[in-house]
Design a protein around this motif. Structure first.
Motif, short mmCIF file in Angstrom:
data_model
loop_
_atom_site.label_atom_id
_atom_site.label_comp_id
_atom_site.label_asym_id
_atom_site.label_seq_id
_atom_site.Cartn_x
_atom_site.Cartn_y
_atom_site.Cartn_z
N ALA A 115 54.28 82.05 44.68
CA ALA A 115 54.77 83.02 45.67
C ALA A 115 56.08 82.53 46.30
N GLY A 116 56.12 81.25 46.65
CA GLY A 116 57.30 80.72 47.31
C GLY A 116 58.51 80.68 46.41
N PHE A 117 58.34 80.22 45.17
CA PHE A 117 59.47 80.12 44.25
C PHE A 117 59.95 81.48 43.76
N GLU A 118 59.01 82.41 43.55
CA GLU A 118 59.42 83.75 43.15
C GLU A 118 60.19 84.45 44.27
N ALA A 119 59.81 84.17 45.52
CA ALA A 119 60.54 84.73 46.65
C ALA A 119 61.96 84.17 46.72
N ARG A 120 62.17 83.02 46.12
CA ARG A 120 63.49 82.40 46.09
C ARG A 120 64.25 82.72 44.81
N GLY A 121 63.72 83.69 44.04
CA GLY A 121 64.47 84.19 42.89
C GLY A 121 64.12 83.60 41.54
N ALA A 122 63.05 82.81 41.46
CA ALA A 122 62.69 82.18 40.19
C ALA A 122 61.51 82.89 39.55
N ARG A 123 61.40 82.75 38.22
CA ARG A 123 60.17 83.07 37.53
C ARG A 123 59.34 81.79 37.48
N PHE A 124 58.01 81.93 37.54
CA PHE A 124 57.18 80.73 37.69
C PHE A 124 56.05 80.71 36.67
N LEU A 125 55.83 79.52 36.12
CA LEU A 125 54.73 79.28 35.21
C LEU A 125 54.11 77.95 35.60
N ASP A 126 52.80 77.95 35.81
CA ASP A 126 52.13 76.70 36.14
C ASP A 126 51.43 76.15 34.91
N GLY A 127 51.35 74.83 34.82
CA GLY A 127 50.72 74.23 33.66
C GLY A 127 49.76 73.12 34.04
N GLY A 128 48.68 72.99 33.27
CA GLY A 128 47.73 71.91 33.42
C GLY A 128 47.67 71.13 32.12
N ILE A 129 48.11 69.89 32.14
CA ILE A 129 48.22 69.09 30.92
C ILE A 129 46.87 68.46 30.58
N MET A 130 46.32 68.85 29.45
CA MET A 130 45.05 68.28 28.98
C MET A 130 45.36 67.21 27.93
N ALA A 131 45.98 66.15 28.38
CA ALA A 131 46.38 65.07 27.49
C ALA A 131 46.77 63.87 28.33
N THR A 132 46.70 62.69 27.73
CA THR A 132 47.27 61.49 28.33
C THR A 132 48.67 61.32 27.77
N PRO A 133 49.50 60.49 28.39
CA PRO A 133 50.87 60.34 27.88
C PRO A 133 50.95 59.97 26.40
N VAL A 134 50.03 59.15 25.91
CA VAL A 134 50.11 58.75 24.50
C VAL A 134 49.79 59.89 23.55
N MET A 135 49.19 60.97 24.05
CA MET A 135 48.87 62.13 23.22
C MET A 135 50.03 63.11 23.12
N ILE A 136 51.03 62.94 23.98
CA ILE A 136 52.19 63.83 23.97
C ILE A 136 53.03 63.56 22.73
N GLY A 137 53.41 64.64 22.03
CA GLY A 137 54.19 64.49 20.81
C GLY A 137 53.37 64.09 19.61
N ALA A 138 52.03 64.08 19.76
CA ALA A 138 51.14 63.69 18.67
C ALA A 138 50.09 64.79 18.49
N PRO A 139 50.40 65.85 17.76
CA PRO A 139 49.48 66.99 17.65
C PRO A 139 48.12 66.62 17.10
N GLU A 140 48.08 65.56 16.27
CA GLU A 140 46.80 65.14 15.72
C GLU A 140 45.85 64.61 16.78
N ALA A 141 46.39 64.26 17.96
CA ALA A 141 45.56 63.74 19.05
C ALA A 141 44.78 64.83 19.76
N GLY A 142 45.19 66.09 19.59
CA GLY A 142 44.44 67.20 20.14
C GLY A 142 44.79 67.60 21.56
N GLY A 143 45.84 67.05 22.14
CA GLY A 143 46.23 67.42 23.49
C GLY A 143 46.86 68.80 23.54
N TYR A 144 46.80 69.43 24.69
CA TYR A 144 47.44 70.74 24.87
C TYR A 144 47.68 70.96 26.36
#
Length: 306
Positions: A115-144
């Motif tokens: 609500a706050g960022f859209e009121a300031r003119g932005a489009r907003f998308l929130d994300g919840g990372i289901m991965a640990t850092p070592v899973m990032i960039g490693a699709p075989e690890a199953g993170g998303y």
């Protein structure tokens, strides 16, 4: 890096935050040939990333969040907490920006930021990372990553956002990514609690080694995975009595053995006692009505839906 990275057009984006997760995101985007403008509260991490060698993309260090945000239309935020997001973006011009918040937060915090960022003119998308850092960039690890909020923003930037990890859009309510994230993490910690109690029971017990119990635990917990789908069906239908194999009354009676065993072994029952207490409370509320139901009925004591 995902298999489709070679077909993703190289582009520039801004990343605020270079902690363990932010750094993993940055390295993956750079390896895929994307150019980053980065900002971090501790500038040494940003300069170290910019000086890295062997990446296809380039990293430019911004002195302030405002400078970083101004550099690109797509802005990804991965900071410590919601308060850090507010502090970093306070007073920053967000007009026309596509802001993706990958900072762990509560559903209410995500809705407030939307609500706050859209009121300031932005489009907003929130994300919840289901991965640990070592899973990032490693699709075989199953993170998303769970995403919620602006579907148009997700569709526009999906190819770039999915370079570090696959994306799963879970609805237009900006709080739903955080809610999915916390729901899964809460179940994970409940699992960890049970496993921890199990290992504590055999700690120091002659003839039972943790490495011998481990595969038995994995096998048993896998077999009990049916409870998830069963609970979902019962909570949807509100039928907690049809086809019950192990009813609430029997489960409550059996819990006494588990608690006495913990006492005999000198192990605190603090990790499992609350769940047993919940089952006892459900049974005590109306034994005649609830004795024969599935233990999923106890979930209603926790939920505001009742």
């Amino acid at each position: 890096m995902n298999d489709t990275d070679a077909t993703v057009a190289q582009r520039s984006l801004t990343l605020l935050g270079l902690g363990d997760m932010g750094s993993a995101l940055a390295r993956t985007w750079l390896a895929a040939g994307h150019s980053l403008t980065v900002w971090n509260r501790t500038s040494a991490k940003a300069h170290s990333l910019a000086a890295g060698h062997g990446t296809a993309g380039t990293a430019t260090v911004a002195a302030t969040p405002a400078e970083a945000v101004a550099a690109n239309d797509l802005v990804v935020v991965c900071l410590l907490d919601d308060a850090s997001v507010g502090s970093a973006l306070d007073g920053v011009d967000l007009t026309g920006k596509d802001l993706v918040n990958l900072t762990t937060c509560t559903p209410a915090e995500a809705r407030g930021r939307a609500a706050g960022f859209e009121a300031r003119g932005a489009r907003f998308l929130d994300g919840g990372i289901m991965a640990t850092p070592v899973m990032i960039g490693a699709p075989e690890a199953g993170g998303y990553v769970f995403y919620s909020g602006s579907r148009a923003l997700f569709d526009t930037h999906r190819a770039v956002l999915e370079v570090p990890a696959a994306g799963r859009f879970v609805g237009g309510d900006p709080g739903h990514a955080a809610l999915h994230d916390v729901a899964l993490l809460s179940a994970m910690y409940g699992l960890f609690a049970g496993v921890s109690h199990a290992f504590a029971l055999i700690e120091g017990e002659e003839g039972i080694a943790p490495k011998d119990l481990a595969p038995l635990l994995s096998e048993w917990l896998g077999a009990m995975g049916f409870f998830i789908g069963n609970a979902a069906e019962r909570l949807t239908s509100r039928d907690f009595t049809t086809g019950v194999v192990s009813n609430l009354a029997m489960q409550v009676a059996g819990s006494g053995t588990l608690l006495r065993t913990a006492e005999e072994q000198g192990v605190s029952a603090e990790l499992i006692a609350p769940y047993f207490g919940l089952m006892r409370r459900r049974l005590a509320a109306d034994e005649a009505a609830y004795a024969g139901e599935d233990t999923a009925g106890a979930i209603t004591l926790l939920s505001r839906a009742g």
